[in-house]
Motif scaffolding. Structure first.
Motif, PDB file in Angstrom:
ATOM      1  N   ASP A 183       0.815  -1.025  -0.043  1.00 52.87           N
ATOM      2  CA  ASP A 183      -0.071  -0.138   0.029  1.00 52.87           C
ATOM      3  C   ASP A 183       0.801   1.207   0.041  1.00 52.87           C
ATOM      4  N   GLN A 184       2.075   1.213   0.580  1.00 50.72           N
ATOM      5  CA  GLN A 184       3.079   2.053   0.559  1.00 50.72           C
ATOM      6  C   GLN A 184       3.789   2.360  -0.765  1.00 50.72           C
ATOM      7  N   ASN A 185       3.346   1.660  -1.841  1.00 50.59           N
ATOM      8  CA  ASN A 185       3.963   1.499  -2.949  1.00 50.59           C
ATOM      9  C   ASN A 185       5.550   1.292  -3.166  1.00 50.59           C
ATOM     10  N   ILE A 186       6.028   0.362  -2.126  1.00 51.24           N
ATOM     11  CA  ILE A 186       7.225  -0.504  -1.937  1.00 51.24           C
ATOM     12  C   ILE A 186       7.336  -1.213  -3.184  1.00 51.24           C
ATOM     13  N   ASP A 187       8.561  -1.454  -3.742  1.00 52.02           N
ATOM     14  CA  ASP A 187       8.630  -2.530  -4.888  1.00 52.02           C
ATOM     15  C   ASP A 187       8.738  -3.628  -4.328  1.00 52.02           C
ATOM     16  N   ARG A 188       9.549  -4.216  -3.107  1.00 46.99           N
ATOM     17  CA  ARG A 188       9.936  -5.361  -2.733  1.00 46.99           C
ATOM     18  C   ARG A 188      10.112  -5.519  -1.317  1.00 46.99           C
ATOM     19  N   VAL A 189       9.592  -6.537  -0.804  1.00 50.36           N
ATOM     20  CA  VAL A 189       9.975  -6.875   0.644  1.00 50.36           C
ATOM     21  C   VAL A 189      10.837  -7.891   0.835  1.00 50.36           C
ATOM     22  N   VAL A 190      11.809  -7.664   1.880  1.00 46.77           N
ATOM     23  CA  VAL A 190      12.759  -9.131   1.988  1.00 46.77           C
ATOM     24  C   VAL A 190      12.356  -9.351   3.607  1.00 46.77           C
ATOM     25  N   LEU A 191      11.674 -10.607   3.230  1.00 46.44           N
ATOM     26  CA  LEU A 191      11.126 -11.183   4.624  1.00 46.44           C
ATOM     27  C   LEU A 191      12.246 -11.840   5.704  1.00 46.44           C
ATOM     28  N   ALA A 192      11.623 -11.682   6.921  1.00 49.29           N
ATOM     29  CA  ALA A 192      12.390 -12.182   7.988  1.00 49.29           C
ATOM     30  C   ALA A 192      12.891 -13.537   7.768  1.00 49.29           C
ATOM     31  N   ARG A 193      13.995 -13.922   8.191  1.00 54.71           N
ATOM     32  CA  ARG A 193      14.540 -15.272   8.127  1.00 54.71           C
ATOM     33  C   ARG A 193      13.794 -16.244   9.136  1.00 54.71           C
ATOM     34  N   GLU A 194      12.814 -15.815   9.871  1.00 55.55           N
ATOM     35  CA  GLU A 194      12.243 -16.840  10.660  1.00 55.55           C
ATOM     36  C   GLU A 194      11.040 -17.060  10.011  1.00 55.55           C
ATOM     37  N   MET A 195      10.881 -16.843   8.734  1.00 53.06           N
ATOM     38  CA  MET A 195       9.365 -17.438   8.132  1.00 53.06           C
ATOM     39  C   MET A 195       9.577 -18.773   7.379  1.00 53.06           C
ATOM     40  N   ASN A 196       8.529 -19.752   7.620  1.00 55.64           N
ATOM     41  CA  ASN A 196       8.592 -20.849   6.725  1.00 55.64           C
ATOM     42  C   ASN A 196       8.085 -20.755   5.436  1.00 55.64           C
ATOM     43  N   ILE A 197       8.336 -21.835   4.730  1.00 57.98           N
ATOM     44  CA  ILE A 197       8.041 -21.906   3.345  1.00 57.98           C
ATOM     45  C   ILE A 197       6.347 -21.808   3.030  1.00 57.98           C
ATOM     46  N   SER A 198       5.477 -22.275   3.855  1.00 62.83           N
ATOM     47  CA  SER A 198       4.423 -22.181   3.593  1.00 62.83           C
ATOM     48  C   SER A 198       3.765 -20.753   3.940  1.00 62.83           C
ATOM     49  N   GLU A 199       4.029 -20.010   4.879  1.00 58.71           N
ATOM     50  CA  GLU A 199       4.013 -18.888   5.013  1.00 58.71           C
ATOM     51  C   GLU A 199       4.289 -17.997   3.867  1.00 58.71           C
ATOM     52  N   ILE A 200       5.380 -18.243   3.468  1.00 54.82           N
ATOM     53  CA  ILE A 200       6.077 -17.427   2.375  1.00 54.82           C
ATOM     54  C   ILE A 200       5.183 -17.576   1.078  1.00 54.82           C
ATOM     55  N   LYS A 201       4.675 -18.730   0.844  1.00 53.02           N
ATOM     56  CA  LYS A 201       4.119 -19.217  -0.321  1.00 53.02           C
ATOM     57  C   LYS A 201       2.759 -18.554  -0.174  1.00 53.02           C
ATOM     58  N   ALA A 202       1.888 -18.436   0.732  1.00 51.75           N
ATOM     59  CA  ALA A 202       0.988 -17.526   1.028  1.00 51.75           C
ATOM     60  C   ALA A 202       1.051 -15.948   0.724  1.00 51.75           C
ATOM     61  N   ILE A 203       2.180 -15.528   1.067  1.00 46.35           N
ATOM     62  CA  ILE A 203       2.236 -14.212   0.765  1.00 46.35           C
ATOM     63  C   ILE A 203       2.489 -13.915  -0.636  1.00 46.35           C
ATOM     64  N   CYS A 204       3.429 -14.818  -1.447  1.00 51.83           N
ATOM     65  CA  CYS A 204       3.642 -14.686  -2.840  1.00 51.83           C
ATOM     66  C   CYS A 204       2.214 -14.766  -3.638  1.00 51.83           C
ATOM     67  N   GLN A 205       1.365 -15.764  -3.057  1.00 51.09           N
ATOM     68  CA  GLN A 205       0.054 -15.819  -4.025  1.00 51.09           C
ATOM     69  C   GLN A 205      -0.731 -14.881  -3.585  1.00 51.09           C
ATOM     70  N   ASN A 206      -0.689 -14.246  -2.594  1.00 47.48           N
ATOM     71  CA  ASN A 206      -1.843 -13.024  -2.046  1.00 47.48           C
ATOM     72  C   ASN A 206      -0.991 -11.666  -2.102  1.00 47.48           C
ATOM     73  N   CYS A 207      -0.099 -11.378  -2.296  1.00 50.82           N
ATOM     74  CA  CYS A 207       0.201 -10.019  -2.494  1.00 50.82           C
ATOM     75  C   CYS A 207       1.070  -9.680  -3.891  1.00 50.82           C
ATOM     76  N   PRO A 208       0.956  -8.181  -4.245  1.00 51.30           N
ATOM     77  CA  PRO A 208       1.198  -7.922  -5.497  1.00 51.30           C
ATOM     78  C   PRO A 208       2.570  -7.423  -5.586  1.00 51.30           C
ATOM     79  N   ILE A 209       3.415  -7.359  -4.491  1.00 55.44           N
ATOM     80  CA  ILE A 209       4.873  -7.126  -4.814  1.00 55.44           C
ATOM     81  C   ILE A 209       5.900  -8.192  -4.722  1.00 55.44           C
ATOM     82  N   ASP A 210       7.123  -7.967  -5.125  1.00 51.96           N
ATOM     83  CA  ASP A 210       7.917  -8.858  -5.010  1.00 51.96           C
ATOM     84  C   ASP A 210       8.475  -9.512  -3.771  1.00 51.96           C
ATOM     85  N   ILE A 211       8.860 -10.571  -3.751  1.00 49.89           N
ATOM     86  CA  ILE A 211       9.329 -11.187  -2.462  1.00 49.89           C
ATOM     87  C   ILE A 211      10.701 -11.724  -2.413  1.00 49.89           C
TER      88      ILE A 211
END
Length: 767
Positions: free
Chosen positions: A135-163
């Motif tokens: 919403d802040q028009n940021i182009d990409r987010v570098v995710l915290a290293r504590e996240m697991n692959i299932s959480e990351i997959k859900a984000i990639c499928q439901n968010c419009p910016i690069d991960i």
């Protein structure tokens, strides 16, 4: 369906040699730091000229370049960084990696055509945090290293910016951006790029005051390695595969990039890939783990906190008289390799290698070799930490140009007219004409084959001729020298066009202007508790606000305000948002971007985890906030915002916020949720200086490592703040009452009566 070009392999560069190694081995993008404002202050980094050279080197090879400016800034620094950003913008940097929201606002205001990537230092660890930045028009987010692959997959499928996700390299024990250990111990802040890495030091684990694990590296994670999981990472939808290592040598960068390049390419070619993990271990490793990405705990390098390399043999004899050490090899050893003796924490480069009393350049598995050694060492296994052959091969490899980009050429000519050459690369088209005109051949005409042959001679440039169309008169000719000159001119013009960023828009930069200044005579007192049970029998009449965990908030009174801790269960929080208690509360304190994104129609207070250290950040949020623990008195005095400022005057400061559980890891070698050991015993870490760091846990089995001394600041009446905040973690009710009474006296201009009862420190308020 993803394609190969949809995946970015992002490599680190702490030196120009490392940058070249990354590019030549197949990186799609490079991230690096300048000599100021980056989160690796102790890397070689790049000065202004080197940054410009790096941009040109990368862009001519179709590689993007990102610059880290991902530290926190005080008021003066946020003003000083503008000329630096302007320079980066003008030389064509593709993206800025940031943490500070004040910096974010400046980049968007003045430099609208550069990408903004939100660093892992921003601690984004849920889908709502990503949505906030979308919403802040940021182009990409570098995710915290504590996240697991299932959480990351859900984000990639439901968010419009690069991960972007870290796939290889060193791990931090604490959430990035939320570690104060080095900062509180030595004023070397990880949020300033100056981390002293206390996590790589030995600690003993104490249970009820008794030592249960002695001087091990209990905060030192193994290195992340997901090379065997590349298919899952691609299928999760991740855009950028990030390799950690701006402090690493060029051969490390080269070997690791090469391995991940091959893994990605094999996936898209639908070929089986068997990674050469041993070669990656040879360039650097603390042992490999797949981290929180693929498991619920983190593996520790308890015995060796640095590079452990690979085992190459064991000591079998030492001659004191001859000063010769004998090693039985279990792997190949070369002259100029560097070996490590962990029991003595000692390394040695092999300058002379003996086998059967003869000097040799190499020895193999099963050989008995001898090296000169003045120092008496324990009998032990021996490890190779620098492989001279890998270093040599990398140095040779990067001397040549391996990047070749496809270009098309069109040749058109008529007798008595100049020859026209058109070069096409992506969306760029270059047209050049010869100085000479095409002549009618007197004997032998110039054939299309010869023209193509000459135009294909692109030498050590970064291009190759993919396609060539030629319309040239059958009876025409032009000198080969002129043809070569035409080709060189066209390539030079193309290179200029690739590097040209003159069309980038830059908005007028305004001079910093600060007007508003607080003048607060009497401070209000607010308190915050880790658990609501701490408030039993505590008198709250003179307290203005009481912050309690959201999951314990029951609208007890108007003074009570729920707060969302930095670490929380998202299901619990969503349940709270749908509860009647949430409807009843007027205000709420939040400590991460995910919670911030979900709150509406409430008075929001930003907790100290939001890392607000300058006016620009405060203005960007335009909300009341708790100042960072890393803010000095002068910096607090320089805030010029009209929102309420909270200053934490008392706290057992949390040095580390851990998803990892130190306690259950000791007993079960993993995180064992609900083991209840922390409820039955007290735990702390003891360092080499015999200082104790208390460990507390929350209801989600997260660990918090507290500082050795309490922050107890009593010179508060001239501070530019509205609220004095007292943050209680494991204090009992009677102790809380004593501290509250002391601060009620302090805000009425009396001296502290209680501070002398504690071992205290002044944090960033020492002169």
């Amino acid at each position: 369906m993803k394609k190969r070009e949809d995946i970015e392999l992002l490599a680190p560069a702490g030196s120009f040699e490392a940058l070249v190694a990354a590019v030549q081995n197949g990186a799609n993008a490079i991230y690096l730091g300048g000599q100021k404002f980056g989160a690796r202050a102790f890397a070689h980094n790049f000065d202004y000229d080197a940054l410009k050279e790096a941009v040109q080197y990368c862009h001519l090879r179709d590689v993007k370049l990102y610059v880290t400016v991902n530290t926190l800034y005080n008021h003066q620094e946020i003003d000083e960084i503008i000329p630096y950003l302007e320079y980066l913008y003008q030389i064509g940097i593709d993206a800025l990696i940031i943490q500070d929201m004040g910096l974010c606002s400046l980049i968007k205001k003045y430099f609208p055509e550069i990408e903004i990537h939100m660093s892992t230092q921003a601690s984004v660890r849920n889908i709502e945090g990503v949505r906030y930045f979308a919403d802040q028009n940021i182009d990409r987010v570098v995710l915290a290293r504590e996240m697991n692959i299932s959480e990351i997959k859900a984000i990639c499928q439901n968010c419009p910016i690069d991960i972007e996700v870290f796939v290889h390299g060193a791990l931090c024990m604490s959430y990035s951006g939320q570690c104060l250990m080095s900062s509180m111990i030595a004023k070397r802040s990880g949020n300033k790029g100056e981390c002293g890495q206390p996590c790589r030091l030995p600690y003993s684990l104490l249970e009820d005051g008794k030592n249960i694990e002695n001087q091990k590296y209990l905060l030192s994670p193994m290195d992340l390695c997901t090379i065997e999981k590349v298919p899952e990472l691609i299928e999760a939808g991740i855009k950028s595969f990030k390799i950690e290592g701006r402090m690493k040598r060029p051969e490390y960068v080269g070997e690791v990039v090469k391995a991940y390049r091959q893994a990605i390419d094999h996936y898209f070619a639908q070929k089986i890939y068997n990674p050469d993990i041993l070669s990656m271990k040879k360039v650097f490793n603390r042992g490999f783990t797949q981290g929180f990405l693929f498991q619920d705990y983190i593996n520790l390098a308890k015995d060796i906190p640095g590079n452990q390399g690979v085992k190459i043999g064991k000591i079998v004899n030492y001659s004191k008289k001859r000063k010769i050490l004998d090693i039985k090899l279990s792997d190949t050893l070369y002259q100029n390799d560097r070996i490590y003796f962990p029991k003595n924490d000692f390394t040695r480069t092999i300058t002379k290698l003996y086998k059967n009393n003869k000097l040799v350049n190499v020895a193999y598995q099963g050989d008995l070799i001898s090296i000169e050694m003045d120092q008496l060492l324990d009998f032990q296994d021996v490890y190779k930490v620098v492989d001279s052959k890998i270093v040599e091969n990398n140095n040779k490899y990067i001397k040549d140009e391996h990047i070749k980009l496809p270009i098309q050429m069109k040749v058109f000519g008529l007798i008595d007219m100049p020859l026209q050459l058109t070069v096409i690369y992506k969306n760029k088209k270059i047209i050049v004409k010869s100085n000479q005109c095409i002549e009618k051949a007197k004997s032998v005409s110039l054939t299309n084959e010869r023209i193509k042959e000459q135009l294909s001679k692109l030498g050590n440039t970064t291009f190759y001729l993919e396609k060539c169309s030629i319309r040239f008169p059958n009876d025409g000719t032009i000198s080969i020298k002129e043809l070569n000159t035409l080709r060189r001119r066209a390539i030079e013009e193309l290179q200029k066009e690739i590097l040209d960023v003159s069309s980038r828009k830059i908005n007028k930069i305004e001079q910093p202007h600060h007007e508003f200044k607080k003048d607060i005579d009497h401070k209000k007192v607010a308190i915050q508790v880790f658990d609501i049970s701490q408030l039993k029998n505590v008198k709250l009449d003179a307290i203005d606000q009481v912050f309690v965990p959201f999951y314990q908030y029951k609208a007890q009174s108007d003074k009570y305000i729920p707060y969302v801790p930095f670490l929380y269960d998202e299901n619990d929080f969503n349940e709270f948002l749908n509860s009647s208690y949430y409807q009843k509360c007027q205000s709420i304190q939040i400590n991460d971007f995910g919670a911030l994104n979900l709150i509406s129609n409430k008075n929001i207070i930003l907790g100290y985890h939001m890392n607000i250290t300058n006016n620009k950040a405060a203005q960007e949020f335009d909300l009341p906030f708790v100042v960072s623990y890393e803010t000095s008195k002068n910096e607090i005095q320089s805030f010029t915002v009209d929102k309420a400022i909270y200053f934490t005057a008392y706290s057992q400061i949390i040095n580390m916020n851990l998803k990892h559980c130190i306690i259950s890891n000791h007993y079960f070698s993993k995180k064992q949720k609900g083991c209840q050991l922390c409820k039955k015993h007290s735990y702390c870490l003891k360092d080499r200086k015999q200082m104790n760091f208390k460990i507390i846990t929350d209801c989600y089995c997260n660990n918090y490592i507290l500082h050795t001394h309490r922050f107890y600041f009593d010179k508060i009446n001239d501070l530019n703040i509205d609220y004095v905040l007292l943050n209680f973690l494991d204090e009992k009710s009677d102790e809380i009452q004593t501290i509250i009474d002391d601060y009620l006296n302090i805000v009425n201009h009396q001296l502290s009566e209680n501070k002398k009862n504690y071992n205290v420190f002044q944090g960033y308020f020492t002169k």
